[in-house]
Design a protein around this motif. Structure first.
Motif, short mmCIF file in Angstrom:
data_model
loop_
_atom_site.label_atom_id
_atom_site.label_comp_id
_atom_site.label_asym_id
_atom_site.label_seq_id
_atom_site.Cartn_x
_atom_site.Cartn_y
_atom_site.Cartn_z
N ASP A 14 0.74 -1.21 -0.13
CA ASP A 14 0.03 -0.17 -0.16
C ASP A 14 0.73 1.24 0.01
O ASP A 14 1.54 1.55 0.96
N ARG A 16 -0.62 4.10 -0.87
CA ARG A 16 -1.26 5.25 -1.00
C ARG A 16 -1.13 6.49 -0.31
O ARG A 16 -1.73 7.57 -0.53
N ASP A 68 -11.54 5.23 0.19
CA ASP A 68 -10.24 4.46 -0.12
C ASP A 68 -9.76 3.46 0.94
O ASP A 68 -9.34 2.29 0.30
N ALA A 71 -12.27 0.48 -0.70
CA ALA A 71 -11.49 0.13 -1.73
C ALA A 71 -10.55 -0.81 -1.47
O ALA A 71 -10.15 -1.80 -2.04
N GLY A 72 -9.60 -0.59 -0.77
CA GLY A 72 -8.38 -1.20 -0.58
C GLY A 72 -9.03 -2.50 0.31
O GLY A 72 -8.25 -3.62 0.14
N VAL A 75 -10.23 -4.71 -2.40
CA VAL A 75 -9.18 -5.19 -3.43
C VAL A 75 -8.50 -6.61 -2.68
O VAL A 75 -8.03 -7.39 -3.42
N LEU A 105 -1.12 -0.78 -4.40
CA LEU A 105 -2.05 0.06 -4.39
C LEU A 105 -1.28 1.64 -4.40
O LEU A 105 -0.78 1.59 -3.53
N LYS A 107 -1.81 6.16 -4.94
CA LYS A 107 -3.24 7.30 -5.09
C LYS A 107 -2.26 8.34 -6.02
O LYS A 107 -1.39 9.09 -5.17
N ASP A 135 -4.57 2.23 -8.98
CA ASP A 135 -5.13 3.27 -8.34
C ASP A 135 -6.46 2.93 -8.12
O ASP A 135 -7.05 2.76 -9.31
N THR A 136 -7.19 2.93 -7.06
CA THR A 136 -8.29 2.32 -6.67
C THR A 136 -9.47 3.36 -7.21
O THR A 136 -10.51 3.11 -7.41
N PHE A 139 -11.84 2.60 -10.11
CA PHE A 139 -12.96 2.11 -10.04
C PHE A 139 -14.19 3.20 -10.19
O PHE A 139 -15.17 3.09 -11.01
N ALA A 154 -15.50 -4.40 -10.75
CA ALA A 154 -14.29 -3.95 -10.13
C ALA A 154 -13.37 -4.92 -9.81
O ALA A 154 -12.03 -5.04 -10.05
#
Length: 282
Positions: A14, A16, A68, A71-72, A75, A105, A107, A135-136, A139, A154
């Motif tokens: 991660d 992000r 976020d 979404a993380g 995923v 992941l 951002k 990059d989420t 979606f 997704a």
């Protein structure tokens, strides 16, 4: 898609909280012109940006929103499902161990051995480090710009990038890329289409096994995946960009092809049915 409260993957990197800042930036219009149909999904298209002034020069602290976080988590659960599915299929169908992919992941922007990654490049898999990059926020792009919303749409994106790792583990991706490197642009594009359609077929296998192993599919989920495949066909993307579709430039396949190749994977669960390279007709 039923995913809440289930096991997440440990193979998440991660980044992000350290979004990109500074550096030279290409305008959104410029990015769209450069990337064309490669904008939304699939293989790394960052080589097309070389020399355009897109770069990553520093990192700045980035806020992680509740969206976020959700979404993380989504995923992570989806990736965990792919790990179990492909470990089982590798044992049963190719008699070898599956080495899971790491999913990065980010951002904004980040870097990979395959080049810079940004929201403009879309999700991609990098064979150089065997990692998938996402990059989420993509979606949201799928839902608002492509008309391909929904959890399973997704999940299909994640499964598609993992499928490129499956190709790499099987030696398919490396061989195909070696041939591409020695081919004309039109021939290389045609090989890319076969790579992408096979990844769509492998995504169908994942969907079938996710339902069989976890019971995670809900009514309408397959329709969401098929709609996503349709919306990211090269011909549809070019039409939506106000262009006349030009088949020799296609790198991912038409909407009809992407839907059609998802089907044999989902219907059979057999990797042998995903041989796009041996198919006389795509």
């Amino acid at each position: 898609m039923k995913w809440r409260g289930r096991r997440g993957s440990r193979n998440i990197e991660d980044r992000r909280r350290m979004g990109g800042g500074g550096g030279r930036q290409l305008s959104l219009v410029g990015v769209l012109l450069v990337l064309g149909v490669g904008y939304f999904l699939g293989v790394d298209v960052t080589p097309l940006l070389q020399g355009t002034g897109v770069g990553v020069q520093e990192q700045v602290e980035t806020e992680i929103t509740p969206a976020d976080e959700r979404a993380g988590q989504f995923v992570s659960v989806t990736l965990a499902d792919t790990e179990e599915v492909w470990a089982k299929l590798f044992r049963e169908q190719v008699q070898q161990a599956y080495q899971p992919v790491t999913l990065v992941l980010f951002k904004g922007v980040t870097q990979s051995p395959c080049g810079g990654a940004s929201g403009a490049t879309g999700p991609f898999y990098c064979p150089g480090d065997k990692k998938a990059y996402l990059d989420t926020a993509f979606f949201t792009t799928m839902e608002t710009r492509l008309g391909a919303g929904g959890d399973f749409a997704a999940a299909y994106v994640v499964a598609h990038e993992v499928a490129h790792h499956v190709q790499n583990e099987l030696g398919i991706l490396g061989q195909a890329n070696r041939v591409r490197a020695q081919s004309s642009e039109a021939e290389a594009n045609a090989i890319s289409v076969r790579i992408e359609l096979q990844a769509d077929c492998f995504s169908g296998i994942w969907a079938r096994e996710a339902q069989a192993q976890f019971g995670s599919l809900e009514r309408g989920d397959i329709a969401e995946a098929m709609n996503a495949a349709r919306q990211i066909g090269d011909d549809t993307l070019q039409r939506n960009a106000g262009r006349v579709p030009q088949p020799h430039t296609f790198t991912h396949g038409t909407s009809e092809q992407r839907e059609r190749w998802f089907a044999p994977g989902f219907e059979t669960g057999d990797m042998r049915q995903c041989d796009t390279f041996g198919a006389a007709r795509l």
